[in-house]
Scaffold this active site. Structure first.
Site, PDB file in Angstrom:
ATOM      1  N   HIS A  72     -14.141 -14.307  -9.021  1.00  0.00           N
ATOM      2  CA  HIS A  72     -13.947 -13.639 -10.313  1.00  0.00           C
ATOM      3  C   HIS A  72     -12.967 -12.484 -10.157  1.00  0.00           C
ATOM      4  O   HIS A  72     -13.192 -11.576  -9.362  1.00  0.00           O
ATOM      5  CB  HIS A  72     -15.282 -13.107 -10.847  1.00  0.00           C
ATOM      6  CG  HIS A  72     -16.104 -14.159 -11.522  1.00  0.00           C
ATOM      7  ND1 HIS A  72     -17.081 -13.879 -12.429  1.00  0.00           N
ATOM      8  CD2 HIS A  72     -16.055 -15.507 -11.421  1.00  0.00           C
ATOM      9  CE1 HIS A  72     -17.621 -15.011 -12.869  1.00  0.00           C
ATOM     10  NE2 HIS A  72     -17.019 -16.018 -12.255  1.00  0.00           N
ATOM     11  N   TYR A 200     -21.108  -7.136 -19.129  1.00  0.00           N
ATOM     12  CA  TYR A 200     -22.065  -6.025 -19.103  1.00  0.00           C
ATOM     13  C   TYR A 200     -22.058  -5.408 -20.500  1.00  0.00           C
ATOM     14  O   TYR A 200     -21.029  -4.897 -20.940  1.00  0.00           O
ATOM     15  CB  TYR A 200     -21.639  -4.970 -18.079  1.00  0.00           C
ATOM     16  CG  TYR A 200     -21.792  -5.413 -16.633  1.00  0.00           C
ATOM     17  CD1 TYR A 200     -20.824  -6.204 -16.021  1.00  0.00           C
ATOM     18  CD2 TYR A 200     -22.899  -5.031 -15.881  1.00  0.00           C
ATOM     19  CE1 TYR A 200     -20.965  -6.602 -14.691  1.00  0.00           C
ATOM     20  CE2 TYR A 200     -23.050  -5.424 -14.556  1.00  0.00           C
ATOM     21  CZ  TYR A 200     -22.080  -6.206 -13.964  1.00  0.00           C
ATOM     22  OH  TYR A 200     -22.230  -6.597 -12.663  1.00  0.00           O
ATOM     23  N   PRO A 292     -29.802  -2.671  -9.955  1.00  0.00           N
ATOM     24  CA  PRO A 292     -28.909  -3.827  -9.809  1.00  0.00           C
ATOM     25  C   PRO A 292     -27.608  -3.746 -10.612  1.00  0.00           C
ATOM     26  O   PRO A 292     -26.739  -4.620 -10.475  1.00  0.00           O
ATOM     27  CB  PRO A 292     -29.763  -5.004 -10.309  1.00  0.00           C
ATOM     28  CG  PRO A 292     -30.781  -4.382 -11.203  1.00  0.00           C
ATOM     29  CD  PRO A 292     -31.037  -3.008 -10.669  1.00  0.00           C
ATOM     30  N   LYS A 296     -24.895  -4.055  -5.970  1.00  0.00           N
ATOM     31  CA  LYS A 296     -24.594  -3.579  -4.610  1.00  0.00           C
ATOM     32  C   LYS A 296     -25.681  -3.878  -3.572  1.00  0.00           C
ATOM     33  O   LYS A 296     -25.429  -3.739  -2.370  1.00  0.00           O
ATOM     34  CB  LYS A 296     -24.366  -2.059  -4.638  1.00  0.00           C
ATOM     35  CG  LYS A 296     -23.100  -1.652  -5.361  1.00  0.00           C
ATOM     36  CD  LYS A 296     -21.879  -1.979  -4.518  1.00  0.00           C
ATOM     37  CE  LYS A 296     -20.592  -1.876  -5.298  1.00  0.00           C
ATOM     38  NZ  LYS A 296     -19.845  -3.123  -5.424  1.00  0.00           N
ATOM     39  N   TYR A 384     -16.553  -1.462  -7.880  1.00  0.00           N
ATOM     40  CA  TYR A 384     -17.196  -2.752  -8.153  1.00  0.00           C
ATOM     41  C   TYR A 384     -16.832  -3.786  -7.089  1.00  0.00           C
ATOM     42  O   TYR A 384     -17.697  -4.530  -6.619  1.00  0.00           O
ATOM     43  CB  TYR A 384     -16.800  -3.254  -9.553  1.00  0.00           C
ATOM     44  CG  TYR A 384     -17.667  -4.387 -10.031  1.00  0.00           C
ATOM     45  CD1 TYR A 384     -18.878  -4.149 -10.682  1.00  0.00           C
ATOM     46  CD2 TYR A 384     -17.297  -5.722  -9.808  1.00  0.00           C
ATOM     47  CE1 TYR A 384     -19.684  -5.188 -11.107  1.00  0.00           C
ATOM     48  CE2 TYR A 384     -18.102  -6.771 -10.223  1.00  0.00           C
ATOM     49  CZ  TYR A 384     -19.294  -6.486 -10.880  1.00  0.00           C
ATOM     50  OH  TYR A 384     -20.098  -7.530 -11.278  1.00  0.00           O
TER      51      TYR A 384
HETATM   52  C1  PHB Z   1     -26.947 -11.532 -11.127  1.00  0.00           C
HETATM   53  O1  PHB Z   1     -26.174 -12.488 -11.273  1.00  0.00           O
HETATM   54  O2  PHB Z   1     -28.155 -11.706 -10.919  1.00  0.00           O
HETATM   55  C2  PHB Z   1     -26.395 -10.154 -11.223  1.00  0.00           C
HETATM   56  C3  PHB Z   1     -25.022  -9.995 -11.344  1.00  0.00           C
HETATM   57  C4  PHB Z   1     -24.492  -8.723 -11.452  1.00  0.00           C
HETATM   58  C5  PHB Z   1     -25.326  -7.634 -11.430  1.00  0.00           C
HETATM   59  C6  PHB Z   1     -26.690  -7.792 -11.285  1.00  0.00           C
HETATM   60  C7  PHB Z   1     -27.227  -9.062 -11.177  1.00  0.00           C
HETATM   61  O3  PHB Z   1     -24.783  -6.396 -11.573  1.00  0.00           O
END
Ligand code: PHB
Ligand code: APR
Length: 389
Positions: A72, A200, A292, A296, A384
């Protein structure tokens, strides 16, 4: 039994460390309290930084990751009814790989089995001894009998609820912690992801995240109050709540379906310092937890064990203990920066129950700044994709 490094815990930290050590010719055993099926049944995040991909390559387990992982180049921030693209690759020249933690764990388990390296699953009453002297050991019960492993070093990779950190006298460590007043309700489904990139979303009803495991499998989250129970969330209620928090473009592309898994995870920031006590080294969730939001957790576990394996290699190949001596300080540098980023992403995107009108405007101004300023977007991108190892 005797080994060079006894590893407690067969999560990603323990398994990756084991693989790196085996490849370097260092004897190790993993002692895990659960069954392999239980370990593989835990659904966790799946965003890999390039540092983590490099570590998996070094461990010789990146074949399937390169074949099936999705690279990505960007992420999206959704708020105020619009979706904004953050082009990670254009901003910072690096990308991330979407590959589930379950798959990372499976690949590591397969490699360990192929190498015939010893692993004890379903070990009970695991305890660690003598790490403040020169003859550490690990004891556990298995099939009704007690066993003891004598070793040179112990690696505590037994997660947040493990016994290694707690085996150190409280006076010898310092804990820094923040518990957030909400959790994430996650749903996994066999449906195509809503977008090509992760979305997000910050909304007045709360945070939401649209993630994926593959082109056919999606992972979604909604922020819920810490008191919520998963039993009260039907699939239908989940999908409705998720859709209500997305901008119209994203919401209209959402494909729903039955859940494969649904669970609530609390959000916490936590660091225990230092990460080394004599011959005991903590790595991964045993030493630190991040919320989460910045994805990280797994990446920090990988950079810890990379540093630890380098320390062991220098110690065994060249009798050079400087890597082990500097392990804690080196890891904590990176850990605290990831803690800061995860806390910041969490504060930026979630609704806090005590937020007043001024804090809401501040949050909105910060979102506008992040998407509107190249400098601010680059700061997000740099963190990120992962700070340099
Ligand atoms: C996930 O795919 O479970 C996931 C992806 C990004 C995040 C947290 C969880 O920031
Ligand atoms: N004895 C032996 N094993 C134990 C004990 C014990 N007393 N206590 C816990 N374990 C095992 C757990 O069953 C688990 O399999 O240690 C393992 C720890 O694994 P994780 O919790 O996955 O932690 P870690 O390997 O550090 O991985 C970090 O996983 O939790 C996510 O967000 C986290 O992505 C990050 C990554």
């Amino acid at each position: 039994m005797r080994t060079q490094v006894a590893i407690i815990g067969a999560g990603p930290a323990g398994l990756l460390l084991g693989q790196l050590l085996t490849r370097a010719g260092i004897d190790n055993i993993i002692i895990e309290q659960r069954s392999p099926e239980y370990v593989l049944g835990r659904i966790r995040a799946g965003i890999l930084e390039s540092v983590t991909v490099d570590a998996l390559e070094r461990a010789g387990v990146a074949g399937r990751l390169h074949a099936e992982g999705l690279v990505h180049h960007g992420i999206a921030l959704s708020y105020g009814g619009q979706r904004h693209h953050i082009d990670l690759h254009a901003l910072i020249g690096r990308s991330v790989t979407v590959y589930g933690q379950t798959e990372v764990t499976r690949d590591l388990m397969d490699a360990r089995r192929a190498d015939d390296t010893p692993t004890v699953y379903e070990a009970q009453e695991v305890s660690v001894h003598g790490f403040d002297g020169s003859t550490p050991s690990v004891r556990y019960r298995k099939d009704g009998a007690m066993h003891e492993v004598a070793c040179d070093y112990i690696a505590g990779c037994d997660g947040f609820h493990g016994i290694c950190r707690e085996s150190v006298p409280a006076a010898a460590r310092q804990v820094f912690e923040r518990v957030y007043p909400f959790g994430w309700l996650g749903l996994l489904s066999e449906t195509p992801p809503v977008a090509d990139e992760l979305v997000y979303a910050s909304h007045e009803r709360g945070f939401a995240l649209c993630s994926m495991r593959s082109r056919h499998r999606s992972r979604y989250y909604v922020q819920v109050a810490a008191s919520e129970r998963v039993e009260d969330w039907s699939d239908e209620r989940f999908w409705q709540e998720l859709r209500s928090r997305l901008d119209p473009q994203t919401a209209s592309a959402l494909v729903t379906g039955p859940s494969i898994e649904k669970s609530i995870a609390p959000l916490r920031s936590f660091v225990s310092e230092p990460m080394r006590f004599g011959r005991l080294f903590l790595a991964g969730d045993a030493a630190h937890i991040v919320p989460p939001t910045g994805a990280k957790g797994l990446n920090l576990a990988a950079s810890d064990v990379l540093a630890l394996s380098e320390g062991f290699e220098a110690r065994y190949r060249r009798a050079d203990a400087s890597g082990l001596d500097g392990y804690s300080a080196r890891c904590l540098q990176r850990v605290w920066k990831a803690e800061r980023f995860s806390w910041w992403m969490t504060s930026l995107l979630h609704r806090f129950p005590d937020a007043d009108a001024f804090s809401l405007r501040m949050q909105r101004a910060e979102l506008d700044y992040v998407v509107g300023s190249e400098a601010a977007s680059r700061v997000l991108a740099e963190n990120y994709v992962g700070l340099p190892y």
